[in-house]
Design an enzyme around this catalytic site. Structure first.
Site, PDB file in Angstrom:
ATOM      1  N   SER A   1     -58.778 -53.819  85.438  1.00 51.50           N
ATOM      2  CA  SER A   1     -58.320 -55.004  86.149  1.00 51.50           C
ATOM      3  C   SER A   1     -59.404 -55.461  87.126  1.00 51.50           C
ATOM      4  CB  SER A   1     -56.992 -54.705  86.848  1.00 51.50           C
ATOM      5  OG  SER A   1     -56.406 -55.900  87.316  1.00 51.50           O
TER       6      SER A   1
ATOM      7  N   ASP B   1     -53.513 -56.088  80.665  1.00 50.40           N
ATOM      8  CA  ASP B   1     -53.995 -55.226  81.741  1.00 50.40           C
ATOM      9  C   ASP B   1     -53.820 -53.749  81.402  1.00 50.40           C
ATOM     10  OD1 ASP B   1     -54.809 -54.126  84.073  1.00 50.40           O
ATOM     11  OD2 ASP B   1     -53.282 -55.039  85.340  1.00 50.40           O
TER      12      ASP B   1
END
Length: 852
Positions: free
Chosen positions: A429, A575
């Site tokens: 991320s 993610d």
């Protein structure tokens, strides 16, 4: 007004609009993407191109006939630019209402050789009189390629792609479809149902159990934070007072690492923690084995017996040998560890450097002023290869955490300034953005970039509320994927792939992503699993948190012709921190990593960091009375009762979260199992937990200013200072091993090639004569050769006698120190309570060297 300081490469963005256009095309027309147009022009099956559906995308596509040099015009004749295409625009249903056309992506070779196919394509793309809609639909669907699509790709809140296509004005292809073609037009298959949820008792009891569990977790959470507040208040009122508080504030305000070391030593001396280092005894490592190893290494090094020295090193160069890498060895002082540990690292480095000396490349060296044994270069290379495998490698792991991830800049800067930045770096991320910058720039470039002026390039959250709120309502995501793709190109040095990044800097980048399918395995993108994948596309996927960014398609460079095409046949990814924030197991599998430096900034995780026994460079300090009464170097934070309650409540909360996950009670919002975000392994060998202020949460989704970036970098550096000594000890051995492995491999290749000089850039990972390696060890005695190893390494009667003498010396020193402690207790009025108990010398000696 202060003068504006320029940033290194500030005027460069490294954006390739052709690659961005390919990404936009693959992102939306996942089912209609023309792979053949980007690879070869000799196929007999043409797919539906999207030139007329999205104006401007084709204008930047490479073409063999040269017609795409000019900007493409849409149906109305309006010139459009590819830079104007955004994720919000392409998700709008109006793009699906325009008719298809297949005249612009066909090359000259296809037109000359396959005229009949061109006529068929015209019938497909432009239905003429006498041609029914069903015929056109069937012909089109039969020619579209079969792509792998993710099961749970989410679409705009207004509806999925199929719903938008059924509106008025849609093409004939979308209006009337056969059952077969209807299934193929969707980019997602029907959501699979969990068979275990079909039980009537599950349906009846699921929500009552879930409500009860969350209520109980809430109650436990209240008690947990009451314990934390009690510990913090007690430390503030009773522990950090007077001179020790002044010294701690001085330590916290240190600007440089050298200043921090001086202040830490001053605080250690005031708290008498420096005396802890003098006593080698400690229950968390085998000090006797360390002592004996040092004595043997010193003896063999002075005698020049390199063969036996290599045998000893093979036995001790492994992960956490005799507990030498236990965190508790670095958690009892602000700076420093046991003197015996320092001596061990210094001696091992000296021995490795002695073996690595260039005095034995096949010829006798008359100029050598020592009588060291001569070792064949092949044996030396095999030795360094063996110990490199045994000792393992270090890696820096950067967690996600939205804008809290910018703290990683300071972590990296502190490591870079001390030349301790590992060659293996992973990021997830927000941490992936920093990891990409570190792995696509050289050390010299990073020193110019890790400055507050870097904030000028961080513009991901610059859109005002009146732009992102309508976007969120239309697409279900606050940010625009195509806009982020352009902005991330500076940090990835353009469309650099993982393989190209390794070739440029020598560092191995790892970015964790997961498929949109909740049951598919996680992929750690790196130069092994996806060498040709473009880094900025993996950054977008690793940042695709539901509500923040929609899942995206990974892009790769075709290794044959360099064209940009979708990776993994167009599957969508999201993610990686939702399931694997810190991929320790995968790093060990791919790169033999067994020493991880984790920078953990996730706010929902850092709230539960407590360290009841202290952490590296941050010991648990006892109160003033206890410190003066007896040299107590180890204690529980807040006392035993507070520590026990904290551990009990935290583990109880984790237990109920695990029950929710095991019984699948939590709803899968956006087809994602959210229970994993608290049940992962978020720590490593060394874990850095930067402290966040309450005001920091206001900037969790905002771009930093230069002033805030300066504060963030300084905060990251100060968090890293206490851990640098531990990392420096580990890196001192690891660097010497890698240096010896590289140099001996170079000479070994020269020897194999008949003395011809090899290039300086040698691939040290290339195996030579694997069959020979799997056979004889080339004269290097193995750990598993019991007789030889016992003869060289085993404890002889002389060694045991020597250890007994050392133990007797330590006991005499302990008795002298205990007598001094007793005298101090008699003179101290605050210790009257402890004087009422009879404490024997034997009990004091045992208590002295344990953590409990």
């Amino acid at each position: 007004m202060t003068e504006r300081i320029p940033l290194f490469e500030e005027d460069k963005d490294y954006i390739d609009e052709d690659h961005i256009s390919e990404f936009a095309k693959a992102l939306v027309w996942q089912d209609d993407y023309d792979y053949d147009a980007n690879t070869t022009a000799t196929t007999d099956i043409t797919t539906t191109p999207i030139n007329d559906e999205v104006p401007g995308i084709v204008s930047s596509l490479p073409s063999t006939n040269g017609n795409n040099k000019n900007k493409n015009k849409d149906i109305n004749g309006t010139v459009s630019d590819s830079s104007s295409i955004t994720d919000e625009d392409i998700m709008n249903s109006s793009y699906f209402d325009k008719p298809h056309s297949s005249t612009n992506l066909k090359s000259n070779s296809t037109k000359n050789d396959d005229d009949d196919d061109d006529d068929d394509d015209d019938l497909i793309s432009r239905p003429q009189s006498g041609t029914t809609d069903n015929t056109s639909t069937t012909s089109l669907s039969s020619k579209r390629p079969d792509l792998i699509t993710s099961k749970s790709d989410w679409f705009p809140i207004g509806g999925s792609r199929s719903s938008s296509s059924s509106k008025k004005g849609s093409s004939n292809y979308h209006k009337k479809t056969t059952p077969t073609s209807s299934t193929s037009t969707k980019s997602t298959i029907e959501i699979l149902k969990n068979e275990f949820r079909n039980s009537s008792t599950y349906t009846l009891l699921r929500w009552p159990i879930l409500i009860f569990v969350f209520s109980w977790i809430g109650i436990l959470g209240i008690f947990y934070f009451m314990i934390r507040i009690y510990v913090a208040v007690s430390e503030y009122l009773f522990t950090w007072r007077g001179e020790r508080k002044r010294l701690r504030n001085k330590l916290r305000n240190s600007k440089t690492y050298e200043e921090w070391i001086n202040n830490a030593l001053e605080l250690d001396k005031f708290l008498k923690l420096d005396k802890w280092s003098e006593n080698p005894k400690f229950s968390y490592y085998d000090y006797k084995t360390i002592k004996l190893t040092i004595l043997k290494l010193q003896k063999l090094r002075h005698q020049g017996k390199l063969i036996e020295l290599m045998v000893i090193l093979q036995g001790c160069l492994k992960k956490n040998f005799a507990g030498i890498e236990n965190r508790q060895l670095y958690s009892h002082r602000y700076y420093g560890t046991k003197n015996l540990v320092e001596e061990y690292y210094q001696e091992v480095v000296k021995c490795l450097e002695l073996i690595n000396q260039d005095n034995n490349n096949g010829d006798d060296n008359d100029d050598d002023d020592n009588d060291n044994e001569k070792i064949d270069i092949e044996k030396k290379w095999k030795f360094f290869k063996i110990v490199s495998k045994n000792y393992g490698k270090s890696a820096l792991c950067l967690s996600g955490g939205a804008c809290f991830a910018y703290t990683h800049f300071g972590i990296a800067k502190a490591l870079l300034d001390q030349n301790l930045l590992p060659q293996i770096i992973s990021g997830t991320s927000g941490g992936g953005l920093i990891a990409a910058l570190l792995c696509t720039r050289t050390n010299e470039e990073l020193k110019k970039l890790l400055v507050p002026q870097l904030a000028r390039k961080i513009t991901a959250c610059e859109d005002p509320w009146y732009i992102w709120i309508p976007r969120f309502l239309k697409t279900g995501a606050r940010f625009d994927a195509i806009d982020w793709a352009r902005k991330s190109n500076f940090f990835t040095h353009g469309s650099t792939t993982f393989e190209e990044a390794f070739q440029r800097t020598g560092r191995k980048l790892n970015i964790s992503t997961i498929p949109a399918d909740p049951h598919s395995p996680v992929i750690l993108c790196n130069d092994i699993t996806s060498p040709h994948c473009i880094i900025w596309s993996t950054l977008l996927a690793s940042s695709a948190v539901p509500g923040i960014l929609n899942p995206v398609v990974l892009m790769m460079k075709n290794p044959i012709n360099g064209k940009v095409i979708p990776f993994s046949l167009g599957s969508k990814w999201r993610d990686g921190s939702l399931r694997t924030d810190i991929p320790i197991e995968a790093l060990n599998t791919y790169y033999n990593v067994n020493f991880t430096i984790v920078s953990q900034v996730n706010p929902h995780i850092s709230l539960f960091f407590f360290a009841p026994k202290g952490t590296v460079g941050r010991p648990v300090t006892s109160s003033t009375r206890k410190t003066r009464s007896k040299q107590q170097y180890a204690s529980f934070r807040g006392g035993f009762i507070a520590t026990a309650l904290e551990q009990l409540l935290r583990l109880e909360i984790k237990k109920w979260l695990q029950i929710i996950k095991s019984l699948d009670l939590l709803p899968h919002f956006l087809q994602q199992d959210w229970s994993n975000i608290w049940l992962q392994n978020f720590t490593g060998t060394i874990t850095i937990w930067p402290k966040n202020k309450l005001s920091d949460f206001w900037y969790i989704l905002s771009d930093p200013t230069e002033f805030r970036m300066k504060e963030i970098i300084e905060k990251g550096e100060k968090c890293m200072f206490p851990r640098l000594l531990f990392i420096k000890h580990r890196a001192s051995i690891e660097n010497v091993i890698e240096k010896g492995k590289k140099l001996t491999l170079t000479k070994y290749k020269q020897l194999k090639s008949g003395g011809v000089d090899c290039d300086e850039d040698v691939d040290v990972d290339v195996d030579i004569d694997d069959e020979e390696e799997e056979g004889e060890s080339g004269g290097v005695v193995s750990d598993y050769d019991a007789q030889s190893f016992q003869k060289v390494v085993g404890w002889s009667n002389e060694d045991k006698k020597l250890l007994d003498e050392l133990d007797n010396e330590d006991e005499e020193e302990d008795e002298e120190e205990e007598e001094v402690d007793v005298d101090d207790d008699d003179d101290d009025d605050d210790d009257s309570l402890s004087d009422s108990f009879e404490i024997t010398t034997e009990h004091l000696k045992q208590r002295r060297n344990t953590i409990f």
